[in-house]
Design a protein around this motif. Sequence first.
Motif, PDB file in Angstrom:
ATOM      1  N   ALA A   1      21.037  50.333  -9.693  1.00  0.00           N
ATOM      2  CA  ALA A   1      21.996  49.174 -10.710  1.00  0.00           C
ATOM      3  C   ALA A   1      20.883  48.256 -11.200  1.00  0.00           C
ATOM      4  N   ASP A   2      20.107  47.759 -10.131  1.00  0.00           N
ATOM      5  CA  ASP A   2      19.230  46.739 -10.347  1.00  0.00           C
ATOM      6  C   ASP A   2      19.830  45.380 -10.928  1.00  0.00           C
ATOM      7  N   ALA A   3      20.867  45.107 -10.479  1.00  0.00           N
ATOM      8  CA  ALA A   3      21.754  43.907 -10.993  1.00  0.00           C
ATOM      9  C   ALA A   3      21.177  42.739 -10.180  1.00  0.00           C
ATOM     10  N   PRO A   4      21.370  41.464 -10.760  1.00  0.00           N
ATOM     11  CA  PRO A   4      21.075  40.425  -9.865  1.00  0.00           C
ATOM     12  C   PRO A   4      21.768  39.978  -8.622  1.00  0.00           C
ATOM     13  N   PHE A   5      21.134  39.715  -7.820  1.00  0.00           N
ATOM     14  CA  PHE A   5      22.009  39.296  -6.595  1.00  0.00           C
ATOM     15  C   PHE A   5      22.969  38.243  -6.680  1.00  0.00           C
ATOM     16  N   THR A   6      23.917  38.405  -6.184  1.00  0.00           N
ATOM     17  CA  THR A   6      24.985  37.421  -6.612  1.00  0.00           C
ATOM     18  C   THR A   6      24.966  35.934  -5.691  1.00  0.00           C
ATOM     19  N   ASP A   7      24.457  35.895  -4.690  1.00  0.00           N
ATOM     20  CA  ASP A   7      24.326  34.533  -4.150  1.00  0.00           C
ATOM     21  C   ASP A   7      23.512  34.629  -2.928  1.00  0.00           C
ATOM     22  N   PRO A   8      22.927  33.522  -2.336  1.00  0.00           N
ATOM     23  CA  PRO A   8      22.187  33.586  -1.038  1.00  0.00           C
ATOM     24  C   PRO A   8      22.785  33.929   0.221  1.00  0.00           C
ATOM     25  N   ALA A   9      24.247  33.596   0.271  1.00  0.00           N
ATOM     26  CA  ALA A   9      24.912  33.992   1.484  1.00  0.00           C
ATOM     27  C   ALA A   9      25.327  35.469   1.747  1.00  0.00           C
ATOM     28  N   HIS A  10      25.589  36.156   0.395  1.00  0.00           N
ATOM     29  CA  HIS A  10      25.987  37.640   0.459  1.00  0.00           C
ATOM     30  C   HIS A  10      24.773  38.494   0.499  1.00  0.00           C
ATOM     31  N   LEU A  11      23.469  37.837   0.004  1.00  0.00           N
ATOM     32  CA  LEU A  11      22.193  38.583   0.313  1.00  0.00           C
ATOM     33  C   LEU A  11      21.592  38.510   1.737  1.00  0.00           C
ATOM     34  N   LEU A  12      21.579  37.410   2.394  1.00  0.00           N
ATOM     35  CA  LEU A  12      21.025  36.919   3.485  1.00  0.00           C
ATOM     36  C   LEU A  12      21.776  36.665   4.734  1.00  0.00           C
ATOM     37  N   VAL A  13      22.825  36.353   4.661  1.00  0.00           N
ATOM     38  CA  VAL A  13      23.697  36.111   5.801  1.00  0.00           C
ATOM     39  C   VAL A  13      24.569  37.328   6.192  1.00  0.00           C
ATOM     40  N   THR A  14      25.665  37.573   5.268  1.00  0.00           N
ATOM     41  CA  THR A  14      26.708  38.553   5.520  1.00  0.00           C
ATOM     42  C   THR A  14      26.319  39.761   6.043  1.00  0.00           C
ATOM     43  N   PRO A  15      25.178  40.487   5.296  1.00  0.00           N
ATOM     44  CA  PRO A  15      24.790  41.880   5.954  1.00  0.00           C
ATOM     45  C   PRO A  15      23.831  41.972   6.949  1.00  0.00           C
ATOM     46  N   ASP A  16      23.601  40.678   7.586  1.00  0.00           N
ATOM     47  CA  ASP A  16      22.553  40.674   8.796  1.00  0.00           C
ATOM     48  C   ASP A  16      23.006  40.733  10.038  1.00  0.00           C
ATOM     49  N   HIS A  17      23.285  41.995  10.713  1.00  0.00           N
ATOM     50  CA  HIS A  17      23.967  42.029  11.944  1.00  0.00           C
ATOM     51  C   HIS A  17      23.454  41.030  12.981  1.00  0.00           C
ATOM     52  N   TYR A  18      22.139  41.011  13.189  1.00  0.00           N
ATOM     53  CA  TYR A  18      21.348  40.435  14.019  1.00  0.00           C
ATOM     54  C   TYR A  18      21.889  38.923  13.959  1.00  0.00           C
ATOM     55  N   LEU A  19      21.796  38.301  12.738  1.00  0.00           N
ATOM     56  CA  LEU A  19      22.186  36.927  12.396  1.00  0.00           C
ATOM     57  C   LEU A  19      23.756  36.603  12.806  1.00  0.00           C
ATOM     58  N   VAL A  20      24.564  37.580  12.228  1.00  0.00           N
ATOM     59  CA  VAL A  20      26.109  37.397  12.583  1.00  0.00           C
ATOM     60  C   VAL A  20      26.337  37.335  14.041  1.00  0.00           C
ATOM     61  N   ARG A  21      25.697  38.403  14.743  1.00  0.00           N
ATOM     62  CA  ARG A  21      26.283  38.262  16.385  1.00  0.00           C
ATOM     63  C   ARG A  21      25.882  37.262  17.088  1.00  0.00           C
ATOM     64  N   MET A  22      24.407  36.748  16.571  1.00  0.00           N
ATOM     65  CA  MET A  22      24.020  35.486  17.403  1.00  0.00           C
ATOM     66  C   MET A  22      24.810  34.304  17.199  1.00  0.00           C
ATOM     67  N   LEU A  23      25.238  33.984  16.043  1.00  0.00           N
ATOM     68  CA  LEU A  23      26.217  32.797  15.638  1.00  0.00           C
ATOM     69  C   LEU A  23      27.415  33.182  16.171  1.00  0.00           C
ATOM     70  N   VAL A  24      28.016  34.302  16.018  1.00  0.00           N
ATOM     71  CA  VAL A  24      29.243  34.486  16.877  1.00  0.00           C
ATOM     72  C   VAL A  24      29.270  34.325  18.101  1.00  0.00           C
ATOM     73  N   SER A  25      28.046  34.592  18.686  1.00  0.00           N
ATOM     74  CA  SER A  25      27.877  34.474  20.177  1.00  0.00           C
ATOM     75  C   SER A  25      28.281  33.123  20.646  1.00  0.00           C
TER      76      SER A  25
END
Length: 494
Positions: free
Chosen positions: A58-82
């Motif tokens: 699709a090559d569409a622009p990324f929507t926002d910083p959070a859904h690009l860099l935070v939400t899909p990053d399992h390493y990041l999410v699991r560490m913060l939830v811990s």
Amino acid sequence: MTVTSTTGDDGRPWTLHPDRALPAEPGVRAVARTILSATAPLPIVSMHGHVDAEMLAADAPFTDPAHLLVTPDHYLVRMLVSQATAPGAVRDAGVRSVADLGVGPDGETDPRTIWRRFCAGWSSLRGTPTRFWLEHVLAEVFEAPVAPSSETADALFDHIADRLAQPQYRPRALFDRFNIEVLATTDAAVSSLAAHARLAADGWGRRVIPTFRPDALLEPARDDWRGLLDELSAVSGIDAHDYDGYLEALRQRRRAFVRAGARASDHGHLSPDTTPLPAAEARRVFDVARAGEATPAASAAFTAHMLFQMAEMASEDGLVMQLHPGVVRDHDRGIAARHGHDIGYDVPVATEFTRSLRPVLEAFGHHPDFRMIVFTVDETVYSRELAPLAGVYPALRLGAPWWFLDTPDAIRRFREATTDTAGLRNTSGFVDDTRAFCSIPARHDLSRRADAGFLARLVAEHRLDLDEALDAAVDLAYRIPQDSYARPTAAVMA
């Protein structure tokens, strides 16, 4: 600490130290710098990952910083939830579960709120590879003026959002900027491969290639297995509701993936067992499973049998067989039920390979058109099992540290544990295994730095000449991953 400075009272911009992750001893570090200079500019060969092909199609622009860099990053999410119940910034920011970071159908939808929670938890990432990769992404890719914190969250969000609105930050432009030569996605066996067809039509067919992932179809214990047989029948045009049709439908899908440019299949079951069943027993278990009556033991035996079948098919069609067992998926079943599968609650277990791989290696370990790459998250088997196996069977290569082991120290331990027995060329080259598209160059950079440090020590100990270390570094970063996933000559001709 990888940060040289952050914008503050002195007004200096946020920069990263050029020697980050290199050896601390000054003499070895100087050699490592020289070795890194030979690999840093090389193109990225990313042969195992989970970037969505549709994003690039699709090559569409990324929507926002959070859904690009935070939400899909399992390493990041699991560490913060811990850290969600510990006193401190993460709890104060409102993180109680993965949903508070935008994960799952009930996840937070406001990107700025998600971003503020991430920034509040920045200190929780100290010393982790996630911190290393994110520093690279923020400072190098997005030219962020400051490091994340509760105080800088909004300014940082606005800065990255502004970048994302620019054409040079769309997916294909970043792909070029990252110097990615080829990127392999991971695609379900029943995928139509429509996104890959669109990429091929745009001239990207050799740059973004699919990988055949049949796991769900090989595990009759899954609740959705019988429904998947319907999907397999529909997409292949072959009735997969009896055992022989099922095998032929899988062969047809493999051929479709090969035509779309695939070079590998990918298998991530709990056990690496590859023991085949007699054909009559395989048919019986298949029929029992179709009736919903297979026992857990019978289902596990069928999965092992099908891994052997996948190896046999690989010897015929040339797809490299990637095997990465040993992880209990969705460890918290309640979390999976509420928020979805594969969101970071995956935990490694001890894994045995010597006996488990014996059936496949006895049958195909010397086959000229078969190649298996084995990954693990159980470090205890590197020197005891996997390096000796890779050091004798021509068809077997040892996969790079991945998942929980793609860290500076674990990459070094991997080289120290395996090189004596397997050498360097019986490994696969680095794979980033990521959904986080913007972290791809950061992950490959870290791998090249860790390997530069390992090779520099061999030079300093007079075990390698510098010219050999430089050549080996280029091997590890570029030539070996190309060779590990190359199509066999016979398969290419076919």
